[in-house]
Enzyme design. Structure first.
Site, PDB file in Angstrom:
ATOM      1  N   GLN A   1       7.039  -2.595  -6.902  1.00  0.00           N
ATOM      2  CA  GLN A   1       7.329  -3.903  -6.296  1.00  0.00           C
ATOM      3  C   GLN A   1       7.477  -4.993  -7.357  1.00  0.00           C
ATOM      4  O   GLN A   1       8.398  -5.805  -7.314  1.00  0.00           O
ATOM      5  CB  GLN A   1       6.202  -4.264  -5.321  1.00  0.00           C
TER       6      GLN A   1
ATOM      7  N   ARG B   1       2.667  -1.225  -5.740  1.00  0.00           N
ATOM      8  CA  ARG B   1       2.646  -2.545  -6.397  1.00  0.00           C
ATOM      9  C   ARG B   1       3.411  -2.585  -7.710  1.00  0.00           C
ATOM     10  O   ARG B   1       4.014  -3.612  -8.056  1.00  0.00           O
ATOM     11  CB  ARG B   1       1.203  -2.995  -6.639  1.00  0.00           C
TER      12      ARG B   1
ATOM     13  N   TYR C   1      11.207  -6.735  -7.255  1.00  0.00           N
ATOM     14  CA  TYR C   1      11.287  -7.697  -6.147  1.00  0.00           C
ATOM     15  C   TYR C   1      12.124  -8.935  -6.439  1.00  0.00           C
ATOM     16  O   TYR C   1      12.491  -9.669  -5.516  1.00  0.00           O
ATOM     17  CB  TYR C   1       9.894  -8.067  -5.637  1.00  0.00           C
TER      18      TYR C   1
ATOM     19  N   ASP D   1       1.192  -1.029   6.068  1.00  0.00           N
ATOM     20  CA  ASP D   1       2.414  -1.136   5.267  1.00  0.00           C
ATOM     21  C   ASP D   1       2.088  -0.674   3.841  1.00  0.00           C
ATOM     22  O   ASP D   1       1.792  -1.479   2.961  1.00  0.00           O
ATOM     23  CB  ASP D   1       2.889  -2.596   5.294  1.00  0.00           C
TER      24      ASP D   1
ATOM     25  N   ARG E   1       1.429 -16.007 -10.088  1.00  0.00           N
ATOM     26  CA  ARG E   1       2.069 -17.232 -10.582  1.00  0.00           C
ATOM     27  C   ARG E   1       1.073 -18.314 -10.973  1.00  0.00           C
ATOM     28  O   ARG E   1       1.466 -19.377 -11.428  1.00  0.00           O
ATOM     29  CB  ARG E   1       3.030 -17.793  -9.508  1.00  0.00           C
TER      30      ARG E   1
ATOM     31  N   THR F   1       5.471   3.709   6.368  1.00  0.00           N
ATOM     32  CA  THR F   1       4.718   2.700   7.112  1.00  0.00           C
ATOM     33  C   THR F   1       4.056   3.442   8.265  1.00  0.00           C
ATOM     34  O   THR F   1       4.734   4.168   8.992  1.00  0.00           O
ATOM     35  CB  THR F   1       5.665   1.616   7.676  1.00  0.00           C
TER      36      THR F   1
ATOM     37  N   GLU G   1      -5.666  -7.390  -3.460  1.00  0.00           N
ATOM     38  CA  GLU G   1      -6.559  -8.546  -3.370  1.00  0.00           C
ATOM     39  C   GLU G   1      -8.022  -8.151  -3.547  1.00  0.00           C
ATOM     40  O   GLU G   1      -8.783  -8.858  -4.201  1.00  0.00           O
ATOM     41  CB  GLU G   1      -6.395  -9.232  -1.999  1.00  0.00           C
TER      42      GLU G   1
ATOM     43  N   GLU H   1      -2.080  -4.687   8.694  1.00  0.00           N
ATOM     44  CA  GLU H   1      -1.191  -5.524   9.502  1.00  0.00           C
ATOM     45  C   GLU H   1      -1.282  -5.121  10.972  1.00  0.00           C
ATOM     46  O   GLU H   1      -1.757  -4.041  11.307  1.00  0.00           O
ATOM     47  CB  GLU H   1       0.276  -5.350   9.051  1.00  0.00           C
TER      48      GLU H   1
ATOM     49  N   HIS I   1      -3.469 -14.469   2.369  1.00  0.00           N
ATOM     50  CA  HIS I   1      -2.872 -13.374   1.594  1.00  0.00           C
ATOM     51  C   HIS I   1      -1.811 -13.916   0.636  1.00  0.00           C
ATOM     52  O   HIS I   1      -1.807 -13.570  -0.553  1.00  0.00           O
ATOM     53  CB  HIS I   1      -2.249 -12.340   2.542  1.00  0.00           C
TER      54      HIS I   1
ATOM     55  N   GLU J   1      -1.471  -2.227   3.213  1.00  0.00           N
ATOM     56  CA  GLU J   1      -1.517  -3.593   3.744  1.00  0.00           C
ATOM     57  C   GLU J   1      -1.975  -3.513   5.184  1.00  0.00           C
ATOM     58  O   GLU J   1      -1.369  -2.819   6.002  1.00  0.00           O
ATOM     59  CB  GLU J   1      -0.149  -4.284   3.624  1.00  0.00           C
TER      60      GLU J   1
ATOM     61  N   ASP K   1       9.295  -6.783   8.144  1.00  0.00           N
ATOM     62  CA  ASP K   1       7.908  -7.062   7.767  1.00  0.00           C
ATOM     63  C   ASP K   1       7.773  -8.513   7.309  1.00  0.00           C
ATOM     64  O   ASP K   1       8.506  -8.968   6.426  1.00  0.00           O
ATOM     65  CB  ASP K   1       7.466  -6.105   6.658  1.00  0.00           C
TER      66      ASP K   1
ATOM     67  N   LYS L   1       8.295  -0.447  -0.587  1.00  0.00           N
ATOM     68  CA  LYS L   1       7.813  -0.432   0.797  1.00  0.00           C
ATOM     69  C   LYS L   1       8.525   0.621   1.641  1.00  0.00           C
ATOM     70  O   LYS L   1       8.108   0.874   2.768  1.00  0.00           O
ATOM     71  CB  LYS L   1       8.086  -1.795   1.450  1.00  0.00           C
TER      72      LYS L   1
ATOM     73  N   THR M   1       0.409  -8.839   5.783  1.00  0.00           N
ATOM     74  CA  THR M   1      -0.975  -8.511   5.461  1.00  0.00           C
ATOM     75  C   THR M   1      -1.909  -9.562   6.030  1.00  0.00           C
ATOM     76  O   THR M   1      -1.677 -10.760   5.868  1.00  0.00           O
ATOM     77  CB  THR M   1      -1.153  -8.446   3.938  1.00  0.00           C
TER      78      THR M   1
ATOM     79  N   TYR N   1       5.238 -12.028   6.253  1.00  0.00           N
ATOM     80  CA  TYR N   1       4.339 -12.399   5.143  1.00  0.00           C
ATOM     81  C   TYR N   1       3.623 -13.656   5.604  1.00  0.00           C
ATOM     82  O   TYR N   1       3.777 -14.714   5.022  1.00  0.00           O
ATOM     83  CB  TYR N   1       5.230 -12.650   3.919  1.00  0.00           C
TER      84      TYR N   1
HETATM   85 MN    MN Z   1       3.602  -5.957   4.416  1.00  0.00          MN
END
Ligand code: MN
Length: 423
Positions: free
Chosen positions: A247, A244, A251, A240, A149, A264, A371, A208, A140, A206, A133, A260, A357, A135
């Site tokens: 994650q 959250r 992560y 996907d 961040r 899927t 989002e 995709e 996104h 997500e 997968d 994840k 995404t 990114y």
């Molecule tokens: Mn994804």
């Protein structure tokens, strides 16, 4: 002989202008019927499925190997290579034309080879060899980066140079309609001092596209832009599903894992790369210029509309929550594949690449609840008064996608799934 993409082609089967499956599409899927549980390969045309195993046994189509469509996946057909893909697509197109009597005027053959789509069961169209997968939407990645961040560090320094990805799980890629059980995992909200194990509270989707790889590459070799382009058999819609809260805790430093790995979903019809050719567009300008191995000469993005709808638990109807376009992706599928093989990683027939995404520049073009609800701070209000930041049990999500031609569309059908309570 007209090319199968010719917008003027007409089938003897009536196809509505807003159908996903006109004669210019001819996507591949795997189905069974109440009469025959044997899974075999078919093509969607209007409201019907054309049974390729039946046509093959009548010697009306020829993919170069006997019984290639009497199989529970399209992997063998994909392995036959791009010249066979094109030849067979031409044969199917010819058989479905309004001015070809072979199938049109043979009632007994039509009875055996054409069945209403409503009456068939659709299965996973291919055996997923590996699932990676990406990114690759700048919008996104920026949105997520701002949330986690802050604005000044939104994009990591590598993002504009590398198509970022993680290796996902092939074992839990499922076909549209398969329910998704709410995952459990380690959670550590900022307020907690130590993690606990329990059901995910921030379950997301997500939006995709999935790239279906129809060719293989040798370990230790790399791919050129052209080689990569020719290895792409087709595309599916892909959701996907993402936990959250799991994650956010897990992560660092290796990327998503259990957040994840639980599921899927993909749409059942694989739309061929060839059918999408008329809808190629240039992607966004890439600045800084990518390293030479990632530079592309072709227009490798697609003008492909995407629509996301949510049905809250207990609600009667779906409500739209996002509407965007595949064309916004910063890194193209070809660049992703070139990069995937760039270390010498072997690619296989049946590999699935998630695009990442797909979010667009506008607020209504965001491809995840994370989002859309801005990390839960702006819940969406649905018709009937339901509010959602993340999924509740019983909620369903549906994604549609299509390329709009003059008077016809090349559609993908739907990828849909409903959330079941944690076990
Ligand atoms: Mn994804």
């Amino acid at each position: 002989m007209s090319h199968p993409n010719d917008p003027k082609l007409k089938s003897f089967i009536d196809v509505a202008a807003d159908s996903d499956f006109p004669i210019q599409n001819l996507p591949y899927g795997v189905f069974s019927t109440p009469d025959s549980a044997q899974r075999r390969v078919g093509v969607a045309i209007g409201d019907f499925v054309l049974d390729l195993a039946a046509l093959e046994s009548e010697k009306l189509i020829d993919a170069g190997a006997a019984g290639i469509f009497a199989q529970p996946s399209i992997n063998a057909f994909m392995a036959a290579g791009p010249q066979t893909w094109s030849r067979v697509r031409m044969q199917i197109s010819q058989l479905l034309r309004h001015d070809n009597a072979t199938l049109r005027d043979n009632a007994s053959l039509r009875q055996r080879a054409l069945m209403p789509r409503k009456g068939v069961q659709l299965h996973m169209p291919f055996v997923v060899s590996g699932y990676t997968d990406f990114y690759s939407s700048k919008e996104h990645a920026t949105n997520v980066g701002v949330m986690f961040r802050g604005k000044d560090n939104a994009l990591q320094p590598n993002w504009l140079h590398i198509p970022i990805a993680y290796n996902g799980r092939a074992s839990t890629v499922v076909v549209s309609g398969t329910p998704i059980i709410r995952p459990q995992g380690q959670l550590k909200p900022p307020s907690a001092e130590v993690p606990s194990f329990g059901p995910c509270k921030r379950l997301d989707f997500e939006l995709e596209m999935g790239v279906v790889i129809g060719g293989a590459s040798q370990m230790g070799t790399r791919l050129t832009e052209q080689q990569a382009a020719e290895m792409i058999f087709g595309f599916v819609l892909l959701n996907d599903w993402s936990a959250r809260d799991i994650q956010q805790w897990e992560y660092v430093p290796l990327g998503p894992f259990q957040a994840k790995a639980f599921g899927t979903s993909i749409s059942p019809w694989v739309v061929t790369r060839e059918a999408l050719e008329p809808f190629r567009v240039q992607g966004p300008a890439q600045n800084p210029t990518p390293l030479p191995y990632l530079q592309q000469k072709g227009a490798n993005n697609y003008d492909l509309n995407l629509q996301v709808d949510l049905r809250a638990d207990g609600a009667k109807d779906y409500a739209p929550i996002a509407c965007t376009n595949f064309k916004y992706m910063y890194w193209s599928s070809v660049q992703q594949l070139v990069h995937h093989a760039s270390s010498g990683c072997a690619m296989n027939v049946g590999d699935l690449l998630g695009s990442g995404t797909i979010s667009g520049p506008e607020k209504n073009q965001r491809g995840s609840l994370l989002e859309i609800s801005w990390n839960g701070s702006e819940p969406i209000e649905l018709p009937g008064g339901d509010k959602r930041s993340f999924f509740e049990d019983g909620d369903s999500l549906s994604i549609h996608g299509w390329c709009q031609g003059e008077g016809y569309r090349i559609g993908f059908g739907e990828v849909e799934g409903t959330i079941l309570p944690a076990k």
